[in-house]
Write a protein that holds these residues in place. Structure first.
Motif, PDB file in Angstrom:
ATOM      1  N   HIS A  20       0.799  -1.220   0.000  1.00 15.87           N
ATOM      2  CA  HIS A  20       0.000   0.000   0.000  1.00 15.87           C
ATOM      3  C   HIS A  20       0.834   1.273   0.000  1.00 15.87           C
ATOM      4  CE1 HIS A  20      -3.712  -2.233   0.420  1.00 15.87           C
ATOM      5  NE2 HIS A  20      -3.148  -2.932   1.382  1.00 15.87           N
ATOM      6  N   ILE A  21       2.115   1.178   0.181  1.00 17.91           N
ATOM      7  CA  ILE A  21       3.018   2.327   0.070  1.00 17.91           C
ATOM      8  C   ILE A  21       4.090   1.912  -0.916  1.00 17.91           C
ATOM      9  CG2 ILE A  21       4.677   3.818   1.237  1.00 17.91           C
ATOM     10  CD1 ILE A  21       3.109   3.432   3.795  1.00 17.91           C
ATOM     11  N   ALA A  26      16.529   5.591  -2.601  1.00 16.53           N
ATOM     12  CA  ALA A  26      17.289   6.232  -3.674  1.00 16.53           C
ATOM     13  C   ALA A  26      18.223   5.277  -4.405  1.00 16.53           C
ATOM     14  CB  ALA A  26      18.081   7.411  -3.103  1.00 16.53           C
ATOM     15  N   ASP A  27      18.751   4.287  -3.705  1.00 16.17           N
ATOM     16  CA  ASP A  27      19.708   3.381  -4.341  1.00 16.17           C
ATOM     17  C   ASP A  27      19.073   2.062  -4.810  1.00 16.17           C
ATOM     18  OD1 ASP A  27      19.306   2.634  -1.689  1.00 16.17           O
ATOM     19  OD2 ASP A  27      21.368   1.984  -1.379  1.00 16.17           O
ATOM     20  N   ALA A  28      17.756   2.042  -4.941  1.00 15.05           N
ATOM     21  CA  ALA A  28      17.070   0.844  -5.424  1.00 15.05           C
ATOM     22  C   ALA A  28      17.367   0.634  -6.906  1.00 15.05           C
ATOM     23  CB  ALA A  28      15.565   0.993  -5.216  1.00 15.05           C
ATOM     24  N   VAL A  39      10.151   8.020  -5.268  1.00 20.95           N
ATOM     25  CA  VAL A  39      11.506   7.616  -4.918  1.00 20.95           C
ATOM     26  C   VAL A  39      12.005   8.562  -3.824  1.00 20.95           C
ATOM     27  CG1 VAL A  39      13.855   7.268  -5.749  1.00 20.95           C
ATOM     28  CG2 VAL A  39      11.925   6.741  -7.243  1.00 20.95           C
ATOM     29  N   LEU A  40      12.456   7.979  -2.731  1.00 20.71           N
ATOM     30  CA  LEU A  40      12.946   8.780  -1.612  1.00 20.71           C
ATOM     31  C   LEU A  40      14.305   9.386  -1.945  1.00 20.71           C
ATOM     32  CD1 LEU A  40      11.983   6.219   1.153  1.00 20.71           C
ATOM     33  CD2 LEU A  40      10.765   8.312   0.564  1.00 20.71           C
ATOM     34  N   ARG A  50      13.128   7.011   7.933  1.00 20.30           N
ATOM     35  CA  ARG A  50      12.787   8.250   8.654  1.00 20.30           C
ATOM     36  C   ARG A  50      12.170   9.270   7.702  1.00 20.30           C
ATOM     37  NH1 ARG A  50      13.924  11.038  13.482  1.00 20.30           N
ATOM     38  NH2 ARG A  50      12.639  12.896  13.350  1.00 20.30           N
ATOM     39  N   GLU A  51      12.730   9.376   6.497  1.00 24.16           N
ATOM     40  CA  GLU A  51      12.184  10.290   5.495  1.00 24.16           C
ATOM     41  C   GLU A  51      10.729   9.926   5.181  1.00 24.16           C
ATOM     42  OE1 GLU A  51      12.844  11.418   0.787  1.00 24.16           O
ATOM     43  OE2 GLU A  51      14.434  10.345   1.840  1.00 24.16           O
TER      44      GLU A  51
END
Length: 72
Positions: A20-21, A26-28, A39-40, A50-51
């Protein structure tokens, strides 16, 4: 009988809807980022969770918790 191996792309197709999220760190790998809702900015293990948690709190209108020591 041994189950056949399932590709990472196939697993992604089944796992993202369950979560669901659909955010990726970033490094995926690119195929994960392409299937993600967003994308974080942080890499996995370097503040990505945390982000995401902070973004959820802000979306819920609970960002005042960031400045309240009693909220943690």
């Amino acid at each position: 009988m041994i189950e056949p191996l399932v590709s990472a792309t196939t697993r992604l197709t089944y796992c993202f809807p369950l979560a669901h999220i659909h955010n990726a760190v970033a490094d995926a790998p690119e195929f994960i980022k392409n299937g993600a809702f967003g994308v974080l900015n942080h890499q996995g293990g370097s503040g990505a969770l945390r982000e995401l948690a902070d973004a959820i709190l802000e979306a819920l209108g609970k960002s005042n918790i960031f400045s309240a020591g009693s909220g943690f």
